[in-house]
Motif scaffolding. Structure first.
Motif, mmCIF file in Angstrom:
data_model
loop_
_atom_site.group_PDB
_atom_site.id
_atom_site.type_symbol
_atom_site.label_atom_id
_atom_site.label_comp_id
_atom_site.label_asym_id
_atom_site.label_seq_id
_atom_site.Cartn_x
_atom_site.Cartn_y
_atom_site.Cartn_z
ATOM 1 N N ASP A 143 0.865 -1.178 0.000
ATOM 2 C CA ASP A 143 0.000 0.000 0.000
ATOM 3 C C ASP A 143 0.909 1.237 0.000
ATOM 4 O OD1 ASP A 143 -1.382 2.311 1.023
ATOM 5 O OD2 ASP A 143 -2.976 1.015 1.737
ATOM 6 N N PRO A 144 0.852 2.093 -1.031
ATOM 7 C CA PRO A 144 1.776 3.241 -1.107
ATOM 8 C C PRO A 144 1.732 4.149 0.115
ATOM 9 C CG PRO A 144 0.613 2.965 -3.186
ATOM 10 C CD PRO A 144 -0.043 2.031 -2.203
ATOM 11 N N VAL A 145 0.547 4.357 0.696
ATOM 12 C CA VAL A 145 0.428 5.230 1.868
ATOM 13 C C VAL A 145 1.142 4.617 3.072
ATOM 14 C CG1 VAL A 145 -1.183 6.278 3.503
ATOM 15 C CG2 VAL A 145 -1.726 6.261 1.064
ATOM 16 N N LEU A 146 0.941 3.316 3.279
ATOM 17 C CA LEU A 146 1.584 2.650 4.411
ATOM 18 C C LEU A 146 3.090 2.523 4.209
ATOM 19 C CD1 LEU A 146 -1.016 -0.168 5.158
ATOM 20 C CD2 LEU A 146 -0.759 2.044 6.293
ATOM 21 N N ARG A 147 3.510 2.307 2.951
ATOM 22 C CA ARG A 147 4.948 2.210 2.673
ATOM 23 C C ARG A 147 5.631 3.550 2.954
ATOM 24 N NH1 ARG A 147 4.540 0.156 -1.947
ATOM 25 N NH2 ARG A 147 4.872 1.903 -3.363
ATOM 26 N N GLU A 148 5.024 4.641 2.497
ATOM 27 C CA GLU A 148 5.603 5.963 2.750
ATOM 28 C C GLU A 148 5.634 6.268 4.243
ATOM 29 O OE1 GLU A 148 5.971 10.246 3.333
ATOM 30 O OE2 GLU A 148 4.251 9.008 3.888
ATOM 31 N N ASN A 149 4.566 5.917 4.935
ATOM 32 C CA ASN A 149 4.502 6.171 6.374
ATOM 33 C C ASN A 149 5.611 5.420 7.112
ATOM 34 O OD1 ASN A 149 3.463 5.208 9.204
ATOM 35 N ND2 ASN A 149 2.342 7.079 8.770
ATOM 36 N N PHE A 150 5.793 4.146 6.780
ATOM 37 C CA PHE A 150 6.810 3.330 7.444
ATOM 38 C C PHE A 150 8.213 3.868 7.179
ATOM 39 C CE2 PHE A 150 9.818 -0.290 6.885
ATOM 40 C CZ PHE A 150 9.980 -0.603 8.226
ATOM 41 N N LEU A 151 8.534 4.123 5.912
ATOM 42 C CA LEU A 151 9.892 4.550 5.591
ATOM 43 C C LEU A 151 10.163 5.968 6.065
ATOM 44 C CD1 LEU A 151 10.359 2.887 2.097
ATOM 45 C CD2 LEU A 151 11.307 2.184 4.298
ATOM 46 N N ASN A 152 9.144 6.799 6.109
ATOM 47 C CA ASN A 152 9.313 8.119 6.703
ATOM 48 C C ASN A 152 9.727 7.983 8.169
ATOM 49 O OD1 ASN A 152 9.071 11.016 6.995
ATOM 50 N ND2 ASN A 152 7.133 10.639 8.034
#
Length: 312
Positions: free
Chosen positions: A149-158
Motif C-alpha cells: 500500500d503506497p500510503v503505508l509504505r511511505e509512512n513506514f519509511l518516513n
C-alpha cells in the motif's frame, strides 16, 4: 541504515515447510537503499526446517505459541526471549519488516485459537513481534504485505528516516537546543500526520529550559513516533502545502501563485499525486530560499529515488 527483516522475505528457506516468501519489494527496492538484516525467530530458538508448524492459542492479550499437533510443546518463552534479545542487542536497527500472519513475526490479525480449537475474532500478534514492540516501542515496525500500500509504505519509511535522524542526534549528544531544533525540523511532517500532536509536542517542549534533556528527550520521541505512525491524508498534506506556500507570497508573481494554488487544489481533489505540488514548491524555494523552510525535512524527508510520494 540497517533494517531488520524476517529472513523468509529475502528468500531464505527457513519456513516450517522448508520454503520461503521472497519479496520483490524487499529484494529489489528496499535492498537498494538499506542494509537488510535477516532474522528468523523460529530458527534462532533451535527449530529446524522443515518442522511442525506452530500456532497461537489462548488469550489474545497473552497468546501462547504451541506446536500445531501437540499443544504441550510450548515455544512462547523462547520466542519472547529472542525478541527481547534482538531489541536489546541490535540497537542500530532503524526499523523492522515482518512476515504477516506468522505466529512469531505477524504484527496484527495473526490466527489465534481457543483451547477448544475455535478461532478467535481479530486474532493477535506474533510472540517475537510483540516482544520486540514492547521492548522498542519507538522502533518502526511493519508487515511486508502492508508495504504494498503506497500510503503505508511511505509512512513506514518516513518513520525509519526520522528514527535514524534521532539516533544520530543521540550519538552527537542530546541537549535542549538540539531537541528544540529537531522538533522544528519535523514541524511539517508532524502537521501532515497529526496537527493536534504537533501542537501537543510543542507544548511539551515549551518549558524545555527547565527540564533535563535526558528525561524529556525519550518522552518526546515516544510521542513523536506515535504521532508519525498516524496516516496523513490529502487534506492534511494540502494544509501543509498551503502553510509552506505562505512563505513565498511576496516572492511569486500572480501567475506563479495561481499555478501553485491550482496544483495544490488538484492534489487535494485526487487529480495529481503529492509529488506534483511538492516539486513546484521546491523549485520556487530554490529560486527564493527561506532559512526556516530550508531546515524542514518535509520537503525532502528521504531520497527522491524511493519514489514514495509519486503515488500519494
Amino acid at each position: 541504515m540497517r533494517i531488520g527483516i524476517s529472513a523468509c522475505l529475502l528468500g531464505e528457506r527457513v519456513r516450517f515447510n522448508g520454503g520461503h516468501k521472497a519479496s520483490r519489494l524487499c529484494l529489489e527496492t528496499l535492498a537498494r537503499h538499506f542494509e537488510l538484516v535477516p532474522l528468523c525467530p523460529e530458527m534462532a530458538i533451535g527449530l529446524g526446517t522443515p518442522r511442525e508448524a506452530i500456532r497461537l492459542v489462548g488469550d489474545p492479550a497473552a497468546p501462547r505459541a504451541v506446536a500445531s499437533r501437540d499443544a504441550s510443546r510450548d515455544f512462547s518463552e523462547p520466542l519472547r526471549a529472542y525478541g527481547e534479545k534482538v531489541a536489546d542487542e541490535l540497537h542500530d536497527l532503524c526499523g523492522f519488516v515482518l512476515m504477516q500472519k506468522s505466529p512469531s513475526c505477524g504484527l496484527q490479525r495473526v490466527k489465534l485459537y481457543r483451547d477448544d480449537g475455535r478461532p478467535v475474532d481479530g486474532g493477535s500478534t506474533g510472540i517475537f513481534a510483540a516482544a520486540l514492540q514492547a521492548r522498542r516501542p519507538e522502533l518502526p515496525l511493519e508487515e511486508e504485505g502492508r508495504l504494498h500500500d503506497p500510503v503505508l509504505r511511505e509512512n513506514f519509511l518516513n518513520r525509519v528516516f526520522v528514527y535514524a535522524r534521532w539516533q544520530r542526534l543521540l550519538a552527537d549528544g542530546l541537549s535542549r537546543r538540539a531537541l528544540l531544533d529537531f522538533h522544528a525540523r519535523h514541524k511539517y511532517l508532524l502537521m501532515a500526520t497529526s496537527p493536534q500532536q504537533q501542537h501537543a509536542l510543542g507544548r511539551l517542549l515549551a518549558d524545555a529550559g527547565r527540564q533535563d534533556p535526558a528525561e524529556l528527550g525519550p518522552r518526546y520521541f515516544r510521542q513523536l513516533m506515535a504521532a508519525l505512525g498516524l496516516r496523513a491524508s490529502r487534506g492534511t498534506h494540502s494544509n501543509v502545502l498551503q502553510h509552506l506556500s505562505g512563505y513565498l507570497k511576496r516572492a511569486l508573481s500572480r501567475e506563479e501563485k495561481h499555478e501553485l494554488q491550482r496544483l495544490i487544489d488538484q492534489y487535494r481533489g485526487g487529480v495529481v499525486p503529492l509529488v506534483a505540488p511538492l516539486t513546484l514548491l521546491r523549485h520556487h524555494f530554490r529560486r527564493h530560499p527561506d532559512q526556516y523552510v530550508a531546515r524542514q525535512d518535509y520537503l525532502q524527508p528521504y531520497p527522491d529515488e524511493l519514489s514514495l510520494r509519486n503515488q500519494l
